[in-house]
Design a protein around this motif. Structure first.
Motif, PDB file in Angstrom:
ATOM      1  N   THR A  76      -0.487   4.589 -12.939  1.00 16.39           N
ATOM      2  CA  THR A  76      -1.864   4.473 -13.406  1.00 16.39           C
ATOM      3  C   THR A  76      -1.895   3.820 -14.785  1.00 16.39           C
ATOM      4  OG1 THR A  76      -2.506   6.448 -12.173  1.00 16.39           O
ATOM      5  CG2 THR A  76      -3.964   5.758 -13.942  1.00 16.39           C
ATOM      6  N   TRP A 123      -3.705  -3.317  -8.928  1.00 18.99           N
ATOM      7  CA  TRP A 123      -5.007  -2.972  -8.373  1.00 18.99           C
ATOM      8  C   TRP A 123      -5.927  -2.732  -9.566  1.00 18.99           C
ATOM      9  CZ3 TRP A 123      -0.400  -1.787  -6.220  1.00 18.99           C
ATOM     10  CH2 TRP A 123      -0.226  -2.030  -4.853  1.00 18.99           C
ATOM     11  N   GLU A 150       0.830  -1.202   0.000  1.00 19.87           N
ATOM     12  CA  GLU A 150       0.000   0.000   0.000  1.00 19.87           C
ATOM     13  C   GLU A 150       0.870   1.259   0.000  1.00 19.87           C
ATOM     14  OE1 GLU A 150      -3.118   0.495  -0.554  1.00 19.87           O
ATOM     15  OE2 GLU A 150      -3.655  -1.633  -0.661  1.00 19.87           O
ATOM     16  N   ALA A 151       1.950   1.248   0.786  1.00 27.43           N
ATOM     17  CA  ALA A 151       2.871   2.389   0.772  1.00 27.43           C
ATOM     18  C   ALA A 151       3.529   2.512  -0.593  1.00 27.43           C
ATOM     19  CB  ALA A 151       3.923   2.225   1.863  1.00 27.43           C
ATOM     20  N   LYS A 170       2.249   1.537  -3.447  1.00 29.08           N
ATOM     21  CA  LYS A 170       1.239   2.030  -4.386  1.00 29.08           C
ATOM     22  C   LYS A 170       1.137   3.545  -4.320  1.00 29.08           C
ATOM     23  CE  LYS A 170      -3.754   1.816  -5.267  1.00 29.08           C
ATOM     24  NZ  LYS A 170      -5.066   1.382  -4.727  1.00 29.08           N
ATOM     25  N   THR A 171       1.124   4.074  -3.102  1.00 27.57           N
ATOM     26  CA  THR A 171       1.012   5.524  -2.925  1.00 27.57           C
ATOM     27  C   THR A 171       2.226   6.251  -3.487  1.00 27.57           C
ATOM     28  OG1 THR A 171      -0.341   5.227  -0.943  1.00 27.57           O
ATOM     29  CG2 THR A 171       0.761   7.357  -1.215  1.00 27.57           C
ATOM     30  N   LYS A 172       3.411   5.689  -3.252  1.00 29.77           N
ATOM     31  CA  LYS A 172       4.653   6.367  -3.643  1.00 29.77           C
ATOM     32  C   LYS A 172       5.029   6.142  -5.107  1.00 29.77           C
ATOM     33  CE  LYS A 172       9.533   6.737  -2.461  1.00 29.77           C
ATOM     34  NZ  LYS A 172      10.701   5.923  -2.168  1.00 29.77           N
ATOM     35  N   ASP A 173       4.915   4.892  -5.572  1.00 28.88           N
ATOM     36  CA  ASP A 173       5.470   4.531  -6.883  1.00 28.88           C
ATOM     37  C   ASP A 173       4.473   3.881  -7.836  1.00 28.88           C
ATOM     38  OD1 ASP A 173       8.131   5.349  -6.199  1.00 28.88           O
ATOM     39  OD2 ASP A 173       8.325   3.512  -5.001  1.00 28.88           O
ATOM     40  N   GLY A 174       3.208   3.788  -7.446  1.00 28.11           N
ATOM     41  CA  GLY A 174       2.223   3.155  -8.313  1.00 28.11           C
ATOM     42  C   GLY A 174       2.021   3.921  -9.610  1.00 28.11           C
ATOM     43  N   THR A 215      -4.098   0.447 -11.200  1.00 32.35           N
ATOM     44  CA  THR A 215      -2.770   0.885 -10.750  1.00 32.35           C
ATOM     45  C   THR A 215      -1.842  -0.309 -10.688  1.00 32.35           C
ATOM     46  OG1 THR A 215      -3.786   2.615  -9.398  1.00 32.35           O
ATOM     47  CG2 THR A 215      -1.505   2.064  -8.899  1.00 32.35           C
TER      48      THR A 215
END
Length: 260
Positions: free
Chosen positions: A153, A176, A144-145, A147-151, A158
Motif C-alpha cells: 500500500t 494500481w 492480480e494474484a 497484488k493480493t499476495k505481495d502488493g 498499491t
C-alpha cells in the motif's frame, strides 16, 4: 544479418533502421489508436508501434494483436522478450497466460507460442535485455494474484514489485493508482521511467487512456510535467519500468542496433 563479433559481450546488429520514438533522451508518449494497427509479415498478426529502432530485427516496444488460432514455430530470444497480456490468452509450452499476466523470456530462452479461439493482444518489448547471468528460465506473474499476495500500500494506491536487476538498475512494477491520485515519484525514475496504461487512464497535459504509453528519459531531477501526472477519474492500472534508460543500462543490452 548479425555480425558475430562480440563487443563488450554485446552482439552488434547492423540494419537499415526504422525509427519511432528512438531518442531515449527525450520525452515520448503515444495514445493507442486501434485504427493504426499495421499488418506484420507474419500472417494474422497486427502491430501498433510505440518505439522502434530497426526493421524486422528491431529493438522495439509494440502492442501486438494475434488473430484467433495463430501458431508460431519455436524460436530463440536472442535479446530477450518481455510482455504483458492485454486481452485473450497467450500459450506456449510453459502454460496458458491470460489477460493480466506479466512475462519475461530471458536471452537464449526458447518457446513455440500459439493462440486459441479467443485471440490475444500483448504489449511486448524485444531486444532490450542485458545478459547478466539470470539463466533462461521464464518469469510469469499473474498481476492480480501478485497484488493480493505481495502488493504494498502506498499514498497513491498499491504497488507490486515484479523484477529488479542490480547490474542494469532496471526495476519493474505494476501500480494500481486510486482515482485522481498522483503517481508517487520514485528516485529510481531518475534512471528513466516508462509507463504503460493497462486499464483506466493517466492524466498530464493530455489524457492517456487504456493502452497509452509514456517514457521519461534519465535525468538529474524529476521532470516538471511528471510532477502533475495522476490517474483519471476511474483510476489507473499501470506497468512501470524504471532505471533502464541510463547510458550504462542501454549500453549493456545484448543486442546493439547500429546504422549501416
Amino acid at each position: 544479418s548479425i555480425n558475430q563479433s562480440i563487443n563488450q559481450s554485446s552482439i552488434i546488429h547492423k540494419a537499415a533502421n526504422m525509427k519511432i520514438n528512438a531518442n531515449f533522451k527525450a520525452f515520448a508518449a503515444v495514445q493507442f489508436d486501434a485504427s493504426k494497427y499495421i499488418a506484420s509479415p507474419a500472417y494474422g498478426v497486427n502491430r501498433f508501434m510505440l518505439d522502434r529502432i530497426g526493421n524486422e530485427k528491431a529493438r522495439a516496444t509494440t502492442i501486438v494483436q494475434y488473430q484467433p488460432n495463430s501458431k508460431f514455430p519455436e524460436h530463440e530470444h536472442i535479446g530477450g522478450e518481455e510482455f504483458l497480456v492485454l486481452e485473450g490468452t497467450f500459450k506456449d509450452q510453459f502454460g496458458a497466460f491470460p489477460k493480466g499476466t506479466y512475462v519475461r523470456n530471458p536471452i537464449h530462452s526458447k518457446h513455440a507460442p500459439w493462440v486459441d479461439d479467443d485471440g490475444c493482444t500483448i504489449m511486448v518489448k524485444l531486444l532490450q535485455m542485458a545478459e547478466t547471468g539470470e539463466g533462461t528460465q521464464p518469469l510469469h506473474i499473474d498481476i492480480e494474484a501478485g497484488k493480493t499476495k505481495d502488493g504494498m500500500t502506498t499514498d497513491s494506491g498499491t504497488v507490486l514489485d515484479m523484477y529488479h536487476n542490480d547490474k542494469t538498475g532496471e526495476h519493474v512494477q505494476m501500480c494500481w493508482i486510486a482515482p485522481n491520485a498522483y503517481l508517487a515519484w520514485d528516485d529510481r525514475g531518475l534512471g528513466g521511467e516508462e509507463l504503460f496504461v493497462f486499464d483506466g487512464s493517466l492524466e498530464m497535459k493530455e489524457s492517456y487512456p487504456k493502452w497509452g504509453w509514456l517514457r521519461f528519459p534519465a535525468a538529474k531531477a524529476m521532470d516538471d510535467d511528471r510532477k502533475i501526472l495522476k490517474a483519471g477519474k476511474d483510476g489507473a492500472t499501470v506497468l512501470r519500468k524504471m532505471g533502464h534508460l541510463t547510458d550504462d543500462a542501454l549500453s549493456m543490452e545484448k543486442i546493439q542496433i547500429t546504422e549501416d
